[in-house]
Motif scaffolding. Structure first.
Motif, PDB file in Angstrom:
ATOM      1  N   GLY A   9       0.810  -1.218   0.000  1.00  0.00           N
ATOM      2  CA  GLY A   9       0.000   0.000   0.000  1.00  0.00           C
ATOM      3  C   GLY A   9       0.840   1.263   0.000  1.00  0.00           C
ATOM      4  N   LYS A  10       0.198   2.368  -0.308  1.00  0.00           N
ATOM      5  CA  LYS A  10       0.830   3.684  -0.308  1.00  0.00           C
ATOM      6  C   LYS A  10       1.198   4.059   1.131  1.00  0.00           C
ATOM      7  CE  LYS A  10      -1.405   6.834  -2.578  1.00  0.00           C
ATOM      8  NZ  LYS A  10      -2.339   7.930  -2.940  1.00  0.00           N
ATOM      9  N   ILE A  11       2.440   4.503   1.343  1.00  0.00           N
ATOM     10  CA  ILE A  11       2.885   4.941   2.668  1.00  0.00           C
ATOM     11  C   ILE A  11       2.394   6.371   2.888  1.00  0.00           C
ATOM     12  CG2 ILE A  11       4.860   5.396   4.176  1.00  0.00           C
ATOM     13  CD1 ILE A  11       4.481   2.435   3.513  1.00  0.00           C
ATOM     14  N   VAL A  12       1.701   6.561   4.004  1.00  0.00           N
ATOM     15  CA  VAL A  12       1.120   7.861   4.331  1.00  0.00           C
ATOM     16  C   VAL A  12       1.756   8.379   5.620  1.00  0.00           C
ATOM     17  CG1 VAL A  12      -1.018   9.066   4.904  1.00  0.00           C
ATOM     18  CG2 VAL A  12      -1.067   7.169   3.272  1.00  0.00           C
ATOM     19  N   GLY A  20       2.601   4.958   7.602  1.00  0.00           N
ATOM     20  CA  GLY A  20       2.209   3.584   7.314  1.00  0.00           C
ATOM     21  C   GLY A  20       1.121   3.513   6.271  1.00  0.00           C
ATOM     22  N   THR A  21       0.494   2.360   6.210  1.00  0.00           N
ATOM     23  CA  THR A  21      -0.543   2.098   5.221  1.00  0.00           C
ATOM     24  C   THR A  21      -1.909   2.061   5.894  1.00  0.00           C
ATOM     25  OG1 THR A  21      -0.001  -0.241   5.437  1.00  0.00           O
ATOM     26  CG2 THR A  21       0.959   0.916   3.585  1.00  0.00           C
ATOM     27  N   ILE A  22      -2.927   2.420   5.119  1.00  0.00           N
ATOM     28  CA  ILE A  22      -4.265   2.631   5.662  1.00  0.00           C
ATOM     29  C   ILE A  22      -5.294   1.956   4.765  1.00  0.00           C
ATOM     30  CG2 ILE A  22      -5.974   4.399   6.249  1.00  0.00           C
ATOM     31  CD1 ILE A  22      -3.625   6.371   6.557  1.00  0.00           C
ATOM     32  N   ALA A  23      -6.337   1.422   5.399  1.00  0.00           N
ATOM     33  CA  ALA A  23      -7.479   0.869   4.664  1.00  0.00           C
ATOM     34  C   ALA A  23      -8.761   1.343   5.340  1.00  0.00           C
ATOM     35  CB  ALA A  23      -7.422  -0.657   4.641  1.00  0.00           C
ATOM     36  N   PHE A  33       1.028   1.149  11.230  1.00  0.00           N
ATOM     37  CA  PHE A  33       1.948   2.270  11.336  1.00  0.00           C
ATOM     38  C   PHE A  33       3.288   1.863  11.929  1.00  0.00           C
ATOM     39  CE2 PHE A  33      -1.960   5.108  12.002  1.00  0.00           C
ATOM     40  CZ  PHE A  33      -1.993   5.495  10.684  1.00  0.00           C
ATOM     41  N   THR A  34       4.316   2.580  11.511  1.00  0.00           N
ATOM     42  CA  THR A  34       5.616   2.546  12.166  1.00  0.00           C
ATOM     43  C   THR A  34       5.761   3.872  12.896  1.00  0.00           C
ATOM     44  OG1 THR A  34       6.589   1.145  10.464  1.00  0.00           O
ATOM     45  CG2 THR A  34       8.112   2.432  11.819  1.00  0.00           C
ATOM     46  N   ILE A  35       6.167   3.789  14.157  1.00  0.00           N
ATOM     47  CA  ILE A  35       6.421   4.981  14.967  1.00  0.00           C
ATOM     48  C   ILE A  35       7.909   4.954  15.306  1.00  0.00           C
ATOM     49  CG2 ILE A  35       5.825   6.279  17.039  1.00  0.00           C
ATOM     50  CD1 ILE A  35       3.199   4.595  17.129  1.00  0.00           C
ATOM     51  N   LYS A  36       8.627   5.964  14.892  1.00  0.00           N
ATOM     52  CA  LYS A  36      10.074   5.997  15.110  1.00  0.00           C
ATOM     53  C   LYS A  36      10.406   6.150  16.596  1.00  0.00           C
ATOM     54  CE  LYS A  36      11.345   7.633  10.549  1.00  0.00           C
ATOM     55  NZ  LYS A  36      11.986   8.689   9.775  1.00  0.00           N
ATOM     56  N   ASP A  37      11.558   5.604  16.958  1.00  0.00           N
ATOM     57  CA  ASP A  37      12.067   5.674  18.326  1.00  0.00           C
ATOM     58  C   ASP A  37      12.125   7.124  18.806  1.00  0.00           C
ATOM     59  OD1 ASP A  37      13.395   5.169  20.733  1.00  0.00           O
ATOM     60  OD2 ASP A  37      15.332   4.879  19.783  1.00  0.00           O
ATOM     61  N   GLY A  38      11.596   7.365  20.000  1.00  0.00           N
ATOM     62  CA  GLY A  38      11.661   8.692  20.604  1.00  0.00           C
ATOM     63  C   GLY A  38      10.540   9.637  20.225  1.00  0.00           C
ATOM     64  N   ILE A  39       9.680   9.230  19.318  1.00  0.00           N
ATOM     65  CA  ILE A  39       8.578  10.105  18.889  1.00  0.00           C
ATOM     66  C   ILE A  39       7.588  10.292  20.034  1.00  0.00           C
ATOM     67  CG2 ILE A  39       6.524  10.211  17.382  1.00  0.00           C
ATOM     68  CD1 ILE A  39       9.167  11.059  16.046  1.00  0.00           C
ATOM     69  N   ILE A  40       7.179  11.535  20.220  1.00  0.00           N
ATOM     70  CA  ILE A  40       6.173  11.880  21.222  1.00  0.00           C
ATOM     71  C   ILE A  40       4.896  12.257  20.497  1.00  0.00           C
ATOM     72  CG2 ILE A  40       5.540  13.500  23.046  1.00  0.00           C
ATOM     73  CD1 ILE A  40       8.603  13.801  23.575  1.00  0.00           C
ATOM     74  N   LEU A  41       3.830  11.530  20.778  1.00  0.00           N
ATOM     75  CA  LEU A  41       2.510  11.872  20.242  1.00  0.00           C
ATOM     76  C   LEU A  41       1.849  12.764  21.280  1.00  0.00           C
ATOM     77  CD1 LEU A  41       3.269   8.814  19.322  1.00  0.00           C
ATOM     78  CD2 LEU A  41       0.948   8.827  18.489  1.00  0.00           C
ATOM     79  N   PRO A  42       1.651  14.041  20.981  1.00  0.00           N
ATOM     80  CA  PRO A  42       1.130  14.968  21.987  1.00  0.00           C
ATOM     81  C   PRO A  42      -0.309  14.633  22.379  1.00  0.00           C
ATOM     82  CG  PRO A  42       1.183  16.009  19.833  1.00  0.00           C
ATOM     83  CD  PRO A  42       1.841  14.671  19.677  1.00  0.00           C
ATOM     84  N   VAL A  94       2.606  -0.798  14.942  1.00  0.00           N
ATOM     85  CA  VAL A  94       1.295  -0.905  15.572  1.00  0.00           C
ATOM     86  C   VAL A  94       0.200  -1.082  14.525  1.00  0.00           C
ATOM     87  CG1 VAL A  94       2.013   0.545  17.532  1.00  0.00           C
ATOM     88  CG2 VAL A  94       0.804   1.592  15.615  1.00  0.00           C
ATOM     89  N   LEU A  95      -0.895  -1.659  14.963  1.00  0.00           N
ATOM     90  CA  LEU A  95      -2.136  -1.678  14.194  1.00  0.00           C
ATOM     91  C   LEU A  95      -3.110  -0.776  14.927  1.00  0.00           C
ATOM     92  CD1 LEU A  95      -2.585  -5.490  13.478  1.00  0.00           C
ATOM     93  CD2 LEU A  95      -1.805  -3.728  11.887  1.00  0.00           C
ATOM     94  N   ASP A  96      -3.668   0.191  14.223  1.00  0.00           N
ATOM     95  CA  ASP A  96      -4.667   1.088  14.792  1.00  0.00           C
ATOM     96  C   ASP A  96      -5.982   0.890  14.061  1.00  0.00           C
ATOM     97  OD1 ASP A  96      -3.208   2.401  16.754  1.00  0.00           O
ATOM     98  OD2 ASP A  96      -2.699   4.110  15.498  1.00  0.00           O
ATOM     99  N   CYS A  97      -7.056   0.852  14.819  1.00  0.00           N
ATOM    100  CA  CYS A  97      -8.386   0.775  14.243  1.00  0.00           C
ATOM    101  C   CYS A  97      -9.218   1.921  14.798  1.00  0.00           C
ATOM    102  CB  CYS A  97      -9.038  -0.563  14.572  1.00  0.00           C
ATOM    103  SG  CYS A  97     -10.662  -0.749  13.797  1.00  0.00           S
TER     104      CYS A  97
END
Length: 114
Positions: A9-12, A20-23, A33-42, A94-97
């Motif tokens: 799939g297209k990387i977004v 990552g890729t989405i459906a 999704f891939t979340i890079k090391d050290g990333i902070i999601l506010p 991760v897998l997010d739904c």
């Protein structure tokens, strides 16, 4: 669309360090999704219910003030409009739904790769 291949799939890019890729179905959005090391999601919230399942890595979640370290095989459930944040202690897969559908992600998909 009974099958999805997230490998082709297209990387977004969702946020800096998260991509990552989405459906989408009629009712939900499902993402790998891939979340890079050290990333902070506010801290943020949204109308969508969200499930986040960790496939690889260590992701510290804070959901409405309750913190938990998630590792492979663990999930977090975030109810609609609940404030939440996270910190990637290592690179994570991760897998997010989300339900309902993330229309904002549809727009990001349209603009990916431009």
């Amino acid at each position: 669309m009974p099958f999805v291949d997230y490998n082709s799939g297209k990387i977004v890019k969702i946020w800096e360090g998260i991509s990552g890729t989405i459906a989408h179905s009629d009712q939900a959005t499902y993402c790998r999704f891939t979340i890079k090391d050290g990333i902070i999601l506010p801290v943020h919230s949204h109308v969508h219910e969200q499930w986040c399942h960790v496939l690889e890595g260590e992701l510290e979640f804070n959901i409405d003030g309750e913190k938990k370290l998630l590792t492979a095989g663990m999930s977090a459930y975030i109810p609609s409009w609940t404030p939440h944040s996270a910190v990637a202690l290592t690179e994570c897969k991760v897998l997010d739904c989300f339900t309902p559908v993330r229309e904002d992600f549809r727009e990001l998909e349209k603009n990916a790769g431009l």
